[in-house]
Design an enzyme around this catalytic site. Structure first.
Site, short mmCIF file in Angstrom:
data_model
loop_
_atom_site.label_atom_id
_atom_site.label_comp_id
_atom_site.label_asym_id
_atom_site.label_seq_id
_atom_site.Cartn_x
_atom_site.Cartn_y
_atom_site.Cartn_z
N CYS A 55 21.90 48.44 70.16
CA CYS A 55 22.18 49.73 70.78
C CYS A 55 22.21 49.58 72.29
CB CYS A 55 21.11 50.74 70.36
SG CYS A 55 21.22 52.32 71.21
N CYS A 58 19.14 51.13 75.54
CA CYS A 58 18.10 50.40 76.29
C CYS A 58 18.57 48.97 76.52
CB CYS A 58 16.78 50.37 75.51
SG CYS A 58 16.07 51.97 75.12
N ASP A 323 19.87 65.09 97.67
CA ASP A 323 19.84 64.60 96.29
C ASP A 323 21.27 64.51 95.77
OD1 ASP A 323 19.12 63.82 93.75
OD2 ASP A 323 18.51 65.83 93.10
N CYS A 349 19.88 58.16 92.82
CA CYS A 349 19.93 57.51 91.51
C CYS A 349 20.75 56.22 91.59
CB CYS A 349 20.50 58.46 90.46
SG CYS A 349 22.16 59.06 90.84
#
Length: 394
Positions: A55, A58, A323, A349
């Site tokens: 998958c 992760c 942000d 991010c």
């Protein structure tokens, strides 16, 4: 037999040895042997999920928390080094397993049944989710019922997308590519909503989201203030990660009398700041939600890429919170670097665009004092952070 120790994890998750070789699933402390086998060290753990590494949700389940924190630090350090920058790196915050409150899954009806889950690593093949260690329990509990529902709703060999977000009232669900045909299908959808106690169901049949079920208005709460939650709106991935980011932002802005929150969204940070707050956001729906929830905040519908605040406008504020999306805020940062704003809290991010923008601020006279990495997307290569910038007397 000679050994080549793994000394770090590269940006995309491979281990890198002292000799410069990239080793899939290598962890600092592992050793690459002459025959190509990897001898595991003290920071190599057994992945908790049966779907790893097939998958793509992760990439680092084989890495223990200590090594994962070091990976987050190294991602930030490497990005800063590209611009000859250094800063104090605080201990990274890690969100715990089963805490993620939003996710996008993919579905496909096949001859053998309906698949629902994340795409496989480096592929578009769907890995049918039978267990998960990152989603919060309320989202995970919907996967099996959704598999059954979409098996009736999707046409043979047709795919769809499932967006799940945990809001105050429960799960906010958006289904893309799902077209209920006939009364039986509509009744099945309605029954699903009531049985699963959904907060809201929206359908996107190719023309944008349309409301289907919402017994009471959906809200998300920020700093104790419920805010109307538009369909598809942005929410930080975990509640604890959001709090870690907010705590760092508050530490930077302190007791500023006037603060500008740029790329403010629904008010994740604006609602937690002291003094007078100006909030600029390009999403009209988000601005309207923030105005209704907090009339005392000066919420402004403004595209900061096309129309960043100029130095005169910035001169009204003692502190600024940034942000931006992954692409960063270069145009706004150029103006900020020429301003007299004393404190800047930059939430990012993307370490690469953060470092680029940080170099502009530093060249404009700011000091990059410290950075707090935040690992909301546990066991992934995704890194978030807050950087503290100041100007004036040290």
């Amino acid at each position: 037999m000679t050994e080549d120790p793994v000394i770090r994890i590269a940006a995309r998750g491979d281990g890198v040895t002292a000799g410069g070789r990239h080793v899939p699933f290598g962890v600092p402390g592992d050793r690459l042997l002459d025959d190509g086998t990897l001898e595991h060290g003290p920071h190599h753990q057994v992945p908790p999920c049966r779907h790893f590494p097939e998958c793509g949700g992760c990439q680092l389940q084989h890495v223990d928390d200590q090594a994962y924190q070091e990976y987050l630090r190294s991602r930030v350090e490497t990005a800063l080094a590209q611009h000859q920058l250094r800063a104090e790196l605080r201990e990274p915050h890690l969100s715990p397993p089963n805490s993620r409150r939003r996710a996008t899954l993919h579905a496909l009806r096949t001859a053998g049944g309906t698949l629902i889950g994340f795409h496989g690593a480096k592929s578009h093949r769907i890995v049918d989710m039978r267990e998960n260690h990152i989603l919060c329990p309320k989202l995970l509990a919907l996967v099996a019922p959704l598999r059954s529902l979409l098996g009736r709703m999707l046409k043979p060999r047709a795919g769809g997308e499932v967006q799940m977000t945990l809001v105050d009232q429960g799960v906010d669900l958006l289904l893309k590519g799902v077209v209920p045909e006939g009364l039986e299908a509509i009744e099945a959808l309605t029954g699903f909503c009531t049985e699963q106690k959904l907060a809201r169901l929206s359908l996107d049949q190719g023309f944008g989201p349309e409301g289907f079920y919402e017994p009471v208005p959906a809200t998300a709460t920020f700093s104790g203030r419920p805010v109307s939650f538009p369909v598809g709106a942005f929410l930080q991935a975990t509640a604890d990660g959001e709090q870690a980011l907010l705590d760092a932002v508050r530490e930077i802005t302190g007791e500023a009398l006037r603060t500008a929150d740029l790329f403010a969204g629904l008010g994740t940070f604006a609602l937690g700041l002291s003094g007078q707050v100006y909030a600029a956001e390009a999403s009209r729906d988000a601005v309207l939600s923030l105005k209704r929830a907090a009339p005392e905040i000066a919420a402004d519908h403004r595209d900061l890429y096309r129309r960043p605040l100029d130095t005169q406008e910035l001169g009204r504020f003692q502190a600024v919170v940034l942000d931006p999306p992954r692409s960063g805020a270069e145009a706004q940062v150029v103006n900020l670097a020429a301003s007299a704003v004393a404190k800047v809290a930059y939430v990012s991010c993307n370490p690469a665009t953060f470092a680029r923008d940080a170099a502009i601020l530093v060249n404009g006279g700011y000091r990059l004092e410290w950075i707090k990495p935040v690992g909301q997307f546990r066991w992934s290569t995704h890194v978030e952070l807050v950087g503290c910038f100041s100007r004036g007397a040290a």
